[in-house]
Design a protein around this motif. Structure first.
Motif, PDB file in Angstrom:
ATOM      1  N   TYR A  54       0.860  -0.776  -0.003  1.00  0.00           N
ATOM      2  CA  TYR A  54      -0.342  -0.291   0.145  1.00  0.00           C
ATOM      3  C   TYR A  54       0.937   1.440   0.505  1.00  0.00           C
ATOM      4  N   PRO A  55       0.512   2.530  -0.609  1.00  0.00           N
ATOM      5  CA  PRO A  55      -0.727   2.426  -1.645  1.00  0.00           C
ATOM      6  C   PRO A  55      -1.252   2.256  -2.737  1.00  0.00           C
ATOM      7  N   GLY A  56       0.237   1.207  -3.485  1.00  0.00           N
ATOM      8  CA  GLY A  56       0.627   0.454  -4.846  1.00  0.00           C
ATOM      9  C   GLY A  56      -1.367  -0.678  -4.456  1.00  0.00           C
ATOM     10  N   PHE A  57      -1.143  -1.541  -5.813  1.00  0.00           N
ATOM     11  CA  PHE A  57      -2.061  -2.345  -6.007  1.00  0.00           C
ATOM     12  C   PHE A  57      -2.431  -3.679  -5.518  1.00  0.00           C
ATOM     13  N   PRO A  58      -3.299  -3.669  -4.642  1.00  0.00           N
ATOM     14  CA  PRO A  58      -3.357  -4.903  -3.310  1.00  0.00           C
ATOM     15  C   PRO A  58      -2.742  -6.118  -4.324  1.00  0.00           C
ATOM     16  N   THR A  59      -2.282  -7.181  -4.043  1.00  0.00           N
ATOM     17  CA  THR A  59      -1.998  -8.430  -3.843  1.00  0.00           C
ATOM     18  C   THR A  59      -3.482  -8.974  -3.411  1.00  0.00           C
ATOM     19  N   ASP A  60      -3.641  -8.668  -2.628  1.00  0.00           N
ATOM     20  CA  ASP A  60      -5.086  -9.260  -2.539  1.00  0.00           C
ATOM     21  C   ASP A  60      -6.304  -9.110  -3.445  1.00  0.00           C
ATOM     22  N   MET A  61      -5.965  -8.428  -4.456  1.00  0.00           N
ATOM     23  CA  MET A  61      -6.938  -8.175  -5.387  1.00  0.00           C
ATOM     24  C   MET A  61      -6.555  -8.736  -6.893  1.00  0.00           C
ATOM     25  N   GLN A  62      -5.483  -9.417  -6.757  1.00  0.00           N
ATOM     26  CA  GLN A  62      -4.609  -9.738  -8.009  1.00  0.00           C
ATOM     27  C   GLN A  62      -5.280 -10.915  -9.015  1.00  0.00           C
ATOM     28  N   SER A  63      -5.509 -11.661  -8.259  1.00  0.00           N
ATOM     29  CA  SER A  63      -6.613 -13.165  -8.507  1.00  0.00           C
ATOM     30  C   SER A  63      -7.863 -12.092  -9.477  1.00  0.00           C
ATOM     31  N   GLN A  64      -8.578 -11.499  -8.507  1.00  0.00           N
ATOM     32  CA  GLN A  64      -9.986 -11.017  -9.147  1.00  0.00           C
ATOM     33  C   GLN A  64      -9.664 -10.855  -9.799  1.00  0.00           C
ATOM     34  N   PHE A  65      -8.054  -9.877 -10.580  1.00  0.00           N
ATOM     35  CA  PHE A  65      -8.340  -8.860 -10.982  1.00  0.00           C
ATOM     36  C   PHE A  65      -7.822  -9.836 -12.375  1.00  0.00           C
ATOM     37  N   MET A  66      -6.705 -10.782 -12.805  1.00  0.00           N
ATOM     38  CA  MET A  66      -6.912 -11.502 -13.533  1.00  0.00           C
ATOM     39  C   MET A  66      -8.331 -12.367 -14.235  1.00  0.00           C
ATOM     40  N   ALA A  67      -8.988 -12.389 -13.189  1.00  0.00           N
ATOM     41  CA  ALA A  67     -10.604 -13.442 -13.652  1.00  0.00           C
ATOM     42  C   ALA A  67     -10.810 -11.978 -14.630  1.00  0.00           C
ATOM     43  N   LEU A  68     -10.818 -10.504 -14.535  1.00  0.00           N
ATOM     44  CA  LEU A  68     -11.510  -9.649 -15.212  1.00  0.00           C
ATOM     45  C   LEU A  68     -10.839  -9.270 -16.334  1.00  0.00           C
ATOM     46  N   LEU A  69      -9.359  -9.471 -16.499  1.00  0.00           N
ATOM     47  CA  LEU A  69      -8.295  -9.297 -17.742  1.00  0.00           C
ATOM     48  C   LEU A  69      -8.918 -10.579 -18.744  1.00  0.00           C
ATOM     49  N   SER A  70      -9.266 -11.794 -17.966  1.00  0.00           N
ATOM     50  CA  SER A  70      -8.949 -12.901 -18.417  1.00  0.00           C
ATOM     51  C   SER A  70     -10.835 -12.718 -19.907  1.00  0.00           C
ATOM     52  N   LEU A  71     -11.342 -11.886 -19.975  1.00  0.00           N
ATOM     53  CA  LEU A  71     -12.346 -11.537 -20.216  1.00  0.00           C
ATOM     54  C   LEU A  71     -11.929  -9.880 -21.411  1.00  0.00           C
ATOM     55  N   ALA A  72     -10.787  -9.758 -21.215  1.00  0.00           N
ATOM     56  CA  ALA A  72     -10.812  -8.462 -22.159  1.00  0.00           C
ATOM     57  C   ALA A  72     -10.222  -8.312 -23.656  1.00  0.00           C
ATOM     58  N   GLU A  73     -10.589  -7.379 -23.905  1.00  0.00           N
ATOM     59  CA  GLU A  73      -9.817  -7.002 -25.368  1.00  0.00           C
ATOM     60  C   GLU A  73      -8.147  -6.832 -25.490  1.00  0.00           C
ATOM     61  N   GLY A  74      -7.561  -7.913 -25.575  1.00  0.00           N
ATOM     62  CA  GLY A  74      -6.415  -7.849 -25.663  1.00  0.00           C
ATOM     63  C   GLY A  74      -5.659  -8.244 -24.949  1.00  0.00           C
ATOM     64  N   THR A  75      -3.911  -8.204 -24.434  1.00  0.00           N
ATOM     65  CA  THR A  75      -3.568  -8.854 -23.597  1.00  0.00           C
ATOM     66  C   THR A  75      -2.798  -7.319 -22.716  1.00  0.00           C
ATOM     67  N   SER A  76      -2.966  -8.614 -21.041  1.00  0.00           N
ATOM     68  CA  SER A  76      -2.623  -8.079 -19.899  1.00  0.00           C
ATOM     69  C   SER A  76      -1.348  -8.456 -19.583  1.00  0.00           C
ATOM     70  N   VAL A  77      -0.609  -7.422 -18.759  1.00  0.00           N
ATOM     71  CA  VAL A  77       0.538  -8.212 -17.906  1.00  0.00           C
ATOM     72  C   VAL A  77       0.414  -8.238 -16.828  1.00  0.00           C
ATOM     73  N   ILE A  78       0.219  -9.393 -16.060  1.00  0.00           N
ATOM     74  CA  ILE A  78       0.409  -8.601 -14.965  1.00  0.00           C
ATOM     75  C   ILE A  78       1.704  -9.583 -14.116  1.00  0.00           C
ATOM     76  N   VAL A  79       1.959  -8.492 -12.548  1.00  0.00           N
ATOM     77  CA  VAL A  79       3.661  -8.862 -11.643  1.00  0.00           C
ATOM     78  C   VAL A  79       2.981  -9.074 -11.236  1.00  0.00           C
ATOM     79  N   GLU A  80       3.663 -10.371  -9.807  1.00  0.00           N
ATOM     80  CA  GLU A  80       3.041 -10.097  -8.872  1.00  0.00           C
ATOM     81  C   GLU A  80       4.011  -9.800  -7.882  1.00  0.00           C
ATOM     82  N   ASN A  81       4.636  -8.931  -6.785  1.00  0.00           N
ATOM     83  CA  ASN A  81       5.407  -8.156  -6.729  1.00  0.00           C
ATOM     84  C   ASN A  81       5.738  -8.841  -5.213  1.00  0.00           C
TER      85      ASN A  81
END
Ligand code: EPZ
Length: 416
Positions: free
Chosen positions: A299-326
């Protein structure tokens, strides 16, 4: 009943009231061990991890009773047992938060090494470094962390990583250790700030939480008080993402918008409309989900506890997303389950490349950890057809009234 069945494809619409924060309630309950007299904690979510932690306290000799459906009374006697039971402590990570409060209250603590999500090795080296610097002798013995007070005095403590738990344990112990303690590179999560507010109301003298540097003046003793826990920002993020992935329109009540700014920013980038109105947030999902890149950060960066939920959302996006888990080293386990639903995800080390697909398909999947389970619920809500999610005990560790809340906004979701 140990599965959730979801019939997907229905936009979610309506209002959801957000519960108290799991990760604030757990640490405030742990901190009540420091208090002489009764602590009354409000806005506590009825979730499995809270129930287990209260049970551990009862087993140690404390009184812990629900006064209403979200308020708990806790009394911890001077003769509280300082050794947590392995069979319960292994059920949740937060049992390690008893280290700082028990050591502070009793001068001794035998805390069973915690369990919790299998999202990484979850070491406690920073917790132990902090306690050692304060003057506690610590050792690992037969699966227990043992702390014994030597000559205690406040110290300057630098955290190699802004660990939430280490910051919290050190803060709890230092609040009753004579002299000034300074924690540098401290965690800034809202749950850490909530803990400091609770401790200060009990008589502690803590300044600077929410920044990198926390200053603590030790006091002789702390008294029980009444405290209301902050709302759960990760539950907020989960329901906002549910609105986005189902192209629905959902209003979340009992929210602190400043706590979810990184999530709002990323949702807007992905095409969703997000409106903040006082302690409410409205999310309107877009027909087109736009691919976005994501880096999880403390914090205040993007929370790791929301990363999986966003992976689900981006699975349906138009285009390619890159997720880095730091933050954690093994937090992409949900990718395999999403791929069974038709997602196209390539995981390489700390990076997941998500190539959006037009639709996901319902099938049988299993939750591997708390937030992965939440992500599978979101994917199932958007998928075509029926999904059965097993291992759902992971999900009920952290989400209160999950089935009721989702069905109240139109989800076709039930326990089977
Ligand atoms: C807290 O865990 C939360 N749990 C987690 O939420 C959350 O994901 C995490 O903070 C990060 O925000 C509770 O508050 C009960 P860390 P914690 O110590 O304190 C490394 C959820 O889903 N580290 O900040 O265990 C560690 O390995 C849960 O609600 C050390 O190296 O997290 C990890 O890579 C999951 N040495 C990183 O720091 C240490 O001594 C972050 O861990 C301690 C941590």
């Amino acid at each position: 009943m140990n599965k959730i069945r979801v019939i997907g494809g229905r936009p979610l619409t309506g209002k959801v009231r957000i519960s108290g924060a799991k990760n604030a309630a757990l640490v405030v309950i742990a901190a009540s061990v420091l208090a002489r007299g009764e602590s009354i904690i409000e806005n506590v979510p009825h979730i499995r991890d809270v129930e287990i932690l209260l049970d551990i306290l009862r087993g140690l000799g404390a009184e812990a009773n629900w006064l209403t459906d979200d308020t708990v009374s806790i009394r911890v006697p001077d003769n509280i047992n300082h050794r947590t039971p392995y069979e319960k402590a292994k059920l949740l990570r937060a049992s390690n938060l008893l280290l700082g409060s028990m050591a502070g209250r009793k001068g001794v603590a035998d805390i069973s090494l915690p369990g919790g999500c299998n999202i990484g090795s979850r070491p406690m080296d920073l917790h132990l470094k902090g306690l050692q610097l304060l003057g506690f002798e610590t050792r690992l013995e037969h699966g227990f962390i043992k702390a014994r007070a030597g000559t205690l005095h406040g110290r300057d403590i630098y955290l190699d990583f802004p660990s939430v738990g280490a910051t919290e344990n050190i803060m709890m112990a230092a609040s009753v250790v004579p002299g000034q303690t300074i924690i540098e590179n401290a965690a800034k999560e809202p749950e850490v700030v909530d803990l400091a507010n609770f401790l200060n109301a009990m008589g502690a003298r803590i300044r600077g939480t929410g920044t990198d540097v926390i200053k603590i003046e030790g006091v002789p003793e702390l008294k029980g008080i009444r405290h209301a826990v902050i709302p759960d920002r990760i539950e907020v993020g989960t329901f906002m993402t549910a609105a986005a992935i189902t192209r629905g329109q959902v209003v979340l009540e009992n929210v602190i918008p400043t706590h979810v700014q990184p999530i709002i920013a990323k949702l807007r980038e992905s095409g969703a409309k997000v409106r903040e109105k006082g302690d409410c947030i409205e999310v309107i999902g877009a027909s087109r989900i736009i691919a976005v890149d994501l880096k999880t950060m403390p914090y205040p960066g993007f929370p790791t506890d929301m990363q999986s939920q966003f992976m689900a959302l981006l699975s349906l996006a138009e285009g390619t997303s890159v997720i880095v888990e730091n933050v954690f080293e093994n937090r992409f386990q949900v990718a395999d389950e999403l791929k069974r639903m038709g997602a196209k995800i390539k995981v390489e080390g700390h990076t997941a490349v998500v190539k959006g697909v037009p639709r996901l398909y319902g099938t049988c999947v299993k939750a591997s950890d708390l937030r992965a389970g939440a992500a599978l619920v979101l994917a199932a809500l958007a998928a075509e057809g029926e999904t059965e999610i097993s291992q759902i005990h992971h999900i009920f560790r952290g989400y209160e009234n999950l089935v009721e809340k989702f069905t109240s906004i139109g989800a076709d979701l039930q326990l089977i």
